[in-house]
Design an enzyme around this catalytic site. Structure first.
Site, mmCIF file in Angstrom:
data_model
loop_
_atom_site.group_PDB
_atom_site.id
_atom_site.type_symbol
_atom_site.label_atom_id
_atom_site.label_comp_id
_atom_site.label_asym_id
_atom_site.label_seq_id
_atom_site.Cartn_x
_atom_site.Cartn_y
_atom_site.Cartn_z
ATOM 1 N N ASP A 91 0.767 -1.353 0.069
ATOM 2 C CA ASP A 91 -0.106 0.137 -0.116
ATOM 3 C C ASP A 91 0.853 1.169 0.008
ATOM 4 O OD1 ASP A 91 -3.213 -0.627 1.441
ATOM 5 O OD2 ASP A 91 -2.007 -2.031 0.648
ATOM 6 N N CYS A 132 1.468 -7.632 5.181
ATOM 7 C CA CYS A 132 0.788 -6.204 5.184
ATOM 8 C C CYS A 132 -0.552 -6.077 4.862
ATOM 9 C CB CYS A 132 1.872 -5.285 4.146
ATOM 10 S SG CYS A 132 3.261 -5.188 4.610
ATOM 11 N N ASP A 133 -1.023 -5.060 4.448
ATOM 12 C CA ASP A 133 -2.311 -4.559 4.788
ATOM 13 C C ASP A 133 -3.255 -5.852 4.166
ATOM 14 O OD1 ASP A 133 -0.575 -2.380 4.855
ATOM 15 O OD2 ASP A 133 -2.146 -1.107 4.541
ATOM 16 N N LYS A 134 -3.494 -5.732 2.838
ATOM 17 C CA LYS A 134 -4.433 -6.550 2.345
ATOM 18 C C LYS A 134 -4.343 -8.223 2.126
ATOM 19 C CE LYS A 134 -6.238 -2.643 1.844
ATOM 20 N NZ LYS A 134 -4.954 -1.777 2.515
ATOM 21 N N CYS A 205 5.534 -1.406 8.269
ATOM 22 C CA CYS A 205 5.876 -0.106 8.761
ATOM 23 C C CYS A 205 5.624 -0.075 10.520
ATOM 24 C CB CYS A 205 5.020 0.873 7.984
ATOM 25 S SG CYS A 205 5.754 0.984 6.410
ATOM 26 N N GLU A 454 -6.956 4.785 -0.978
ATOM 27 C CA GLU A 454 -6.633 5.588 0.390
ATOM 28 C C GLU A 454 -6.336 7.054 0.094
ATOM 29 O OE1 GLU A 454 -4.972 1.788 3.233
ATOM 30 O OE2 GLU A 454 -3.794 3.263 2.373
ATOM 31 N N SER A 480 -5.649 5.324 4.933
ATOM 32 C CA SER A 480 -4.408 4.512 5.642
ATOM 33 C C SER A 480 -4.563 4.453 6.953
ATOM 34 C CB SER A 480 -3.256 5.091 5.193
ATOM 35 O OG SER A 480 -1.900 4.476 5.872
#
Length: 568
Positions: A91, A132-134, A205, A454, A480
């Site tokens: 992302d 990470c995110d998704k 992160c 985002e 985000s």
């Protein structure tokens, strides 16, 4: 003569016996021998070890090594691990441009790809390694869908950087540097040096963005072993958890414990409570509802709103607070967080550790400090996420209230309308956004984007200029986990579906009241009806993958799931 008995190599109750057992399976056995298996291996359960390694993504660059440790654990416990990979999109790399259309859409593609590999090859169990995110919600969705024994091993957070003498520096602050350069607060050279020092290791992160929110959620839900949500990516603790996860999945297989026995409604409600307590990303609203859909469990926005009022925000974590994720790990991690809010949780739910959540929590204590507060004296009295309703968002909108200054909890302003993030960014950079403005960014929803980008570049520009008490932002897109400030997203229905946001005009008055949970467009109903006459939604260019996604995706208020029911 019947030769079937001679070729019954494996307990027929194992799914993988379809590949190994029977006279007719000669070709399948030959293919398995070609991969290096021997006849003893064919007698054992097959475990899919599905990672998401990518040299492009720091949250995934170390996952091959973690997978090695998972495989050791599987072998020690009597299984045969077989590795595969899914895609992984960062992302952070996608922020601020059209590439951000793809991450949310990739969530369902990841779930589909795991379904295809596991079902086609009849694996008995699986260990999933997202970063990470998704990727994490995609893998959790696959676990719920397939319902074979599964353990999640998230990649974990990176260590914080040291910029300008701040040893707790995170990338969420760096995102505001462009606005500070444009405002003359810092120099371009300082920004260049900060870029090199902000992200010192692999891992997600270091702040509580969506990636680490999902890492922690996998543990809250009981789908990852204790400690897996916060152990640093580069730590030996993370490696030990990976090996233990390989052993754990074999125990789950022996005991017949599958994800749907873990991912009950009560467990998902615990997930909402954990998100509120930690101040997690608003993206968790989308992902928890999508996961509930896959698990066949009811979960809706009203659950988030109710729990937000019951479970306080107890973690002092960036970007809403002071500390990176590794500080929470040192303060006891997710077990300490859950112990803190234990009176608000369902203790009876099962976990991949083979114990109920209550049994696990009985072995932990919470020692309050500046990172983790108490239930009685929290960081903030309500949960990190609030759900707003009103004439601008009849089916709901969400805001990370833990990151909003009290002075902006109630804000009324004049609309400045943009049909894309880029248009809004240009206006902010040009200095044309006046104090008292509500920036409206529309046609960025699941269908309209498509992909529900985002709006981090816009919020970063606003925050970098110190305008977080001057303007607010509302959008049918999303934000985000690194976002903070008066930013309301997920407005439903979205503009592309004919929601009220499609008919907002410059100068319209919009009122945001987070405490009252309202988001109102002060335009008479008859005027809105007049504006709808002859309306056609804006259609943005899209390549085939996004065209298919836009055709199937639902609204944000239901988790932006793919509506496959109409396909038969």
């Amino acid at each position: 003569m019947n030769y079937e008995k001679e070729f019954e190599l494996k307990d027929p109750s194992y799914r993988s016996s379809t590949l190994t057992n029977g006279l007719a399976r000669s070709g399948q056995r030959a293919l398995l021998y070609a991969t290096g298996m021997d006849e003893e291996d064919l007698k054992k359960p097959f475990v899919a070890v599905i990672g998401s390694f990518s040299e492009m993504v720091p949250g995934h660059a170390h996952l091959r090594e973690l997978a090695d440790y998972v495989c050791q654990g599987v072998i020690e416990a009597g299984g045969v691990p077989r590795r595969s990979e899914t895609i992984a999109i960062c992302d952070g790399l996608c922020q601020g441009h059209k590439g951000m259309r793809y991450p949310l859409a990739s969530r369902d593609l990841i779930a589909d790809s795991i379904e295809m590999v596991v079902e086609a090859h009849h694996f008995d169990a699986m260990v999933l390694l997202p970063g990470c995110d998704k990727i994490i919600p995609g893998m959790l969705m696959a676990a719920a869908r397939l319902d074979i024994p599964a353990v999640v091993v998230p990649g974990g957070p990176m260590l914080p950087g040291n910029v300008g003498g701040n040893p707790l520096f995170c990338s969420s602050e760096l995102r505001e540097f462009p606005g500070r350069v444009e405002a003359g607060i810092i120099t371009p050279d300082y920004m260049k040096e900060a870029e090199k020092a902000t992200l010192p290791t692999v891992g997600s992160c270091a702040h509580l963005g969506t990636a680490n929110s999902m890492c922690m959620l996998s543990e809250v839900l009981g789908m990852a072993l204790p400690g897996a949500g916060t152990a640093p990516a580069v730590s030996n603790k993370r490696k030990r958890i990976a090996k233990a996860s390989g052993r754990a999945v074999m125990q789950l297989l022996r005991e017949g414990i599958t994800p749907r026995k873990i991912l009950t409604r009560e467990a998902l409600l615990n997930g909402v409570a954990g998100a509120m307590a930690t101040g997690s990303s608003t993206n968790l609203v989308l992902h928890l509802m999508a996961l509930a859909h896959e698990a066949g469990v009811e979960l809706n926005l009203s659950d988030f709103d109710r729990i937000s009022r019951e479970v306080p925000f107890v973690c002092n974590l960036q970007p809403s607070g002071k500390y990176p994720i590794v500080s929470l790990d040192a303060s006891g991690g997710i077990p300490a967080v859950l112990k803190t809010v234990e009176p608000r949780l369902h203790r009876e739910v099962m976990t991949v550790a083979g114990k109920t959540l209550g049994e696990l929590l009985d072995g932990y204590t919470a020692n309050p400090d500046d990172v983790l507060k108490t239930l009685e004296a929290p960081q903030k009295p309500e949960g990190g996420i609030a759900v707003l309703y009103g004439s601008l968002a009849p089916r709901g909108a969400v805001v990370k209230q833990s990151g909003v200054r009290e002075s902006m909890a109630h804000f009324t302003g004049k609309a400045r309308v943009f049909n894309s993030m880029e248009e809004a960014d240009a206006a902010v950079s040009a200095g044309t956004i006046e104090k008292g403005t509500v920036i409206v960014i529309r046609y960025e929803g699941p269908k309209g984007g498509p992909g529900m980008r985002e709006m981090l570049s816009t919020t970063a520009l606003i925050m970098g200029r110190g305008m977080d008490e001057d303007v607010a932002l509302v959008t049918d897109g999303r934000f985000s986990g690194a976002t903070h400030g008066p930013c309301i997203g997920h407005i439903s229905p979205e503009a592309a579906a004919g929601g009220p946001i499609a008919f907002v005009q410059d100068g319209d008055e919009i009122e945001i009241d987070i405490h009252a949970r309202t988001l109102e467009l002060h335009v008479p109903a008859e005027e809105l009806e007049r504006r709808k006459e002859g309306w056609q939604p804006l259609r943005k260019p899209r390549l085939p993958a996004l065209a298919k996604y836009a055709a199937l995706v639902s609204s944000a208020d239901t988790g932006a799931i793919l509506d496959t029911a109409s396909l038969g």
